[in-house]
Design an enzyme around this catalytic site. Structure first.
Site, PDB file in Angstrom:
ATOM      1  N   GLU A   1      -5.571   6.747  11.576  1.00  0.00           N
ATOM      2  CA  GLU A   1      -5.833   5.392  11.078  1.00  0.00           C
ATOM      3  C   GLU A   1      -5.536   4.375  12.170  1.00  0.00           C
ATOM      4  OE1 GLU A   1      -4.146   4.437   7.241  1.00  0.00           O
ATOM      5  OE2 GLU A   1      -3.536   2.435   7.888  1.00  0.00           O
TER       6      GLU A   1
ATOM      7  N   ARG B   1       0.895  -1.169   0.000  1.00  0.00           N
ATOM      8  CA  ARG B   1       0.000   0.000   0.000  1.00  0.00           C
ATOM      9  C   ARG B   1       0.923   1.205   0.000  1.00  0.00           C
ATOM     10  NH1 ARG B   1      -2.406   4.138  -0.701  1.00  0.00           N
ATOM     11  NH2 ARG B   1      -4.295   4.816   0.398  1.00  0.00           N
TER      12      ARG B   1
ATOM     13  N   HIS C   1      -3.011  11.038   5.305  1.00  0.00           N
ATOM     14  CA  HIS C   1      -4.386  11.532   5.156  1.00  0.00           C
ATOM     15  C   HIS C   1      -4.800  12.325   6.376  1.00  0.00           C
ATOM     16  CE1 HIS C   1      -4.720   7.657   7.173  1.00  0.00           C
ATOM     17  NE2 HIS C   1      -4.316   7.058   6.072  1.00  0.00           N
TER      18      HIS C   1
ATOM     19  N   HIS D   1       1.846   7.055   1.911  1.00  0.00           N
ATOM     20  CA  HIS D   1       0.796   8.073   1.820  1.00  0.00           C
ATOM     21  C   HIS D   1       0.488   8.636   3.198  1.00  0.00           C
ATOM     22  CE1 HIS D   1      -1.485   4.577   3.216  1.00  0.00           C
ATOM     23  NE2 HIS D   1      -2.407   5.418   3.639  1.00  0.00           N
TER      24      HIS D   1
ATOM     25  N   GLU E   1     -10.380   5.599   1.638  1.00  0.00           N
ATOM     26  CA  GLU E   1      -9.060   5.065   1.290  1.00  0.00           C
ATOM     27  C   GLU E   1      -8.672   5.517  -0.120  1.00  0.00           C
ATOM     28  OE1 GLU E   1      -7.250   3.314   3.558  1.00  0.00           O
ATOM     29  OE2 GLU E   1      -5.548   3.093   2.225  1.00  0.00           O
TER      30      GLU E   1
ATOM     31  N   HIS F   1       2.828   6.986   6.165  1.00  0.00           N
ATOM     32  CA  HIS F   1       3.029   5.566   6.469  1.00  0.00           C
ATOM     33  C   HIS F   1       2.937   4.712   5.213  1.00  0.00           C
ATOM     34  CE1 HIS F   1      -1.243   6.675   6.976  1.00  0.00           C
ATOM     35  NE2 HIS F   1      -1.517   5.498   6.428  1.00  0.00           N
TER      36      HIS F   1
HETATM   37 MN    MN Z   1      -3.419   5.089   5.501  1.00  0.00          MN
END
Ligand code: MN
Ligand code: MN
Length: 414
Positions: free
Chosen positions: A131, A122, A127, A125, A193, A170
């Site tokens: 999380e 993943r 946000h 990124h 997401e 992360h």
């Molecule tokens: Mn995330």
């Protein structure tokens, strides 16, 4: 024992004769302040349901098909599921989500279910929302950087949690041989997401000559950066954890770990009927906006009637099946059925009870957008109020009031 058989027995006793399930005994069941509801109060001829239906779907919801007669009033739908959420599949893994726009009641948090194959990444990124996540399968390597420039790299397995404060950058990577699967909870109901700030997006949308100045190297160094984002991609499996940790250790370790072994933690409640394991900011120090519990309930047993004074409860059903009834002022009371992969939601201070209706252990994780876990149990309240006062409210024998458990067992046998 047939559901509500006690009420039925009482009603039949009151009627003085075996008047079966007809409207004649309606007033004896549930909802005395409204027209009686429920199949037990209805003429059977009116109960048939011959309309078009999808049996596979309909059979999942016996409590919607025929609600208990004690259910009353309108209540916002508190059932949702990852089972019918569309997956976004890319090389390396997949994800699906249930945000507030899919599940209106869920305005405090949103949920994501993701799998990363071995080596699947993943993308790096960040946000707006914090999380929190629980691992359900396999192993995953997480990396995160705190706001003081301190890096944290760790491997997690089934039952482990991570928590990344809002805005901390992360990455996640599935480890061999199985990769990993997990569920993320964001502490904002509308965090998606699909709406995250991606490393590749930023670089692709910054002029190369500015990248050159920013990094102090020739623009040519950036000639091969991807022009489309990666989001999830198939990467190479990483080397030993210790090597990755050593490679980022220059600024020292963050004050507290960003991961926590909830599944391996000592239960806060445990008896022959099940157990509760809990992690909030008192134990999982970094988790300042999310508290969580893994609840295990044996077949037939119930998670006792309770509520949470300080937060909504978002549930991810991990295994088994059960039935939850939620109570609110009005009165409102509604029952819904849940299976593995489903999501439940209970608003702050609404009463709820959960019954394991299956033949195997029921397990779900309950997530609260709050620093400190709080619960009020009905048995605790009634056993810590003067008994004669309780007896007057419920028209019960004093001796029965005194038999109510005083230690808030959490789970009661079937
Ligand atoms: Mn995330
Ligand atoms: Mn609860």
């Amino acid at each position: 024992m047939e559901r509500l058989s006690r009420r039925k027995v009482l009603a039949l006793g009151a009627a003085g004769a075996a008047i079966a399930t007809t409207a004649a005994n309606a007033a004896s069941f549930g909802n005395p302040d409204r027209p009686a509801e429920g199949a037990v109060n209805a003429n059977p001829a009116g109960l048939t349901d011959t309309g078009p239906k999808n049996p596979t779907l309909a059979n999942q919801f016996p409590s919607f098909e025929s609600p208990p007669p004690t259910d009353v009033g309108e209540m916002q739908l508190f059932w949702s599921s990852f089972n019918n959420a569309p997956k976004r599949i890319q090389n390396g893994g997949w994800a699906r989500q249930v945000t507030k726009s899919d599940f209106a009641i869920s305005d405090a948090v949103s949920g994501v279910n993701m799998r990363l194959g071995p080596g699947g990444v993943r993308e790096m990124h960040w946000h707006r929302a914090a999380e929190w996540a629980v691992m359900t399968n396999g192993r995953c390597r997480v990396t995160v950087l705190d706001a003081k420039g301190r890096a944290y790299v760790q491997d997690v397995g089934a039952g482990d949690l991570w928590y990344f404060p809002a805005g901390f950058p992360h990455s996640l990577q599935g480890l061999g041989p199985e990769g990993c699967e997990f569920v993320i909870v964001f502490d904002e109901g509308d965090q998606s997401e699909y709406g995250t700030l991606l490393l590749t997006d930023w670089l692709a949308h910054t002029p190369p000559e500015l990248l050159a100045k920013n990094f102090g190297m020739p623009a040519d160094a950036f000639k091969s950066i991807p022009l489309n984002d990666l989001w999830i991609f198939q990467g190479r499996e990483p080397g030993p954890l210790s090597a990755d940790q050593a490679s980022v250790a220059s600024a020292g370790l963050p004050e507290h770990p960003f991961t926590f072994r909830l599944g391996a933690s000592k239960p806060i409640k445990e008896n022959a009927s099940g157990m509760l394991q809990m992690a909030d900011s008192s134990t999982f120090k970094v988790s300042k906006t999310i508290a969580a519990a893994i609840e295990t309930i044996q077949p037939g047993a119930v998670r006792e009637m309770h509520w949470h004074p300080n937060a909504d409860e978002w549930q991810y059903w991990l295994q088994g099946q059960g039935r939850m009834t939620v109570f609110d002022a009005g009165p409102r009371s509604q029952t819904a059925d849940f299976h593995a992969g489903d999501i439940g939601y209970v608003k702050k201070s609404q009463g709820h009870i959960i019954e394991n209706t299956g033949k195997s252990d029921l397990k779900f994780v309950a997530v609260f957008k709050v620093a400190e876990y709080q619960e009020v149990g009905l048995t605790s309240w009634l056993s810590h109020t003067p008994p004669s006062l309780v007896a007057q409210h419920l028209n019960m024998e004093l001796g029965d009031i005194e038999r109510i458990p005083r230690d808030q067992p959490g789970i009661m046998p079937g």
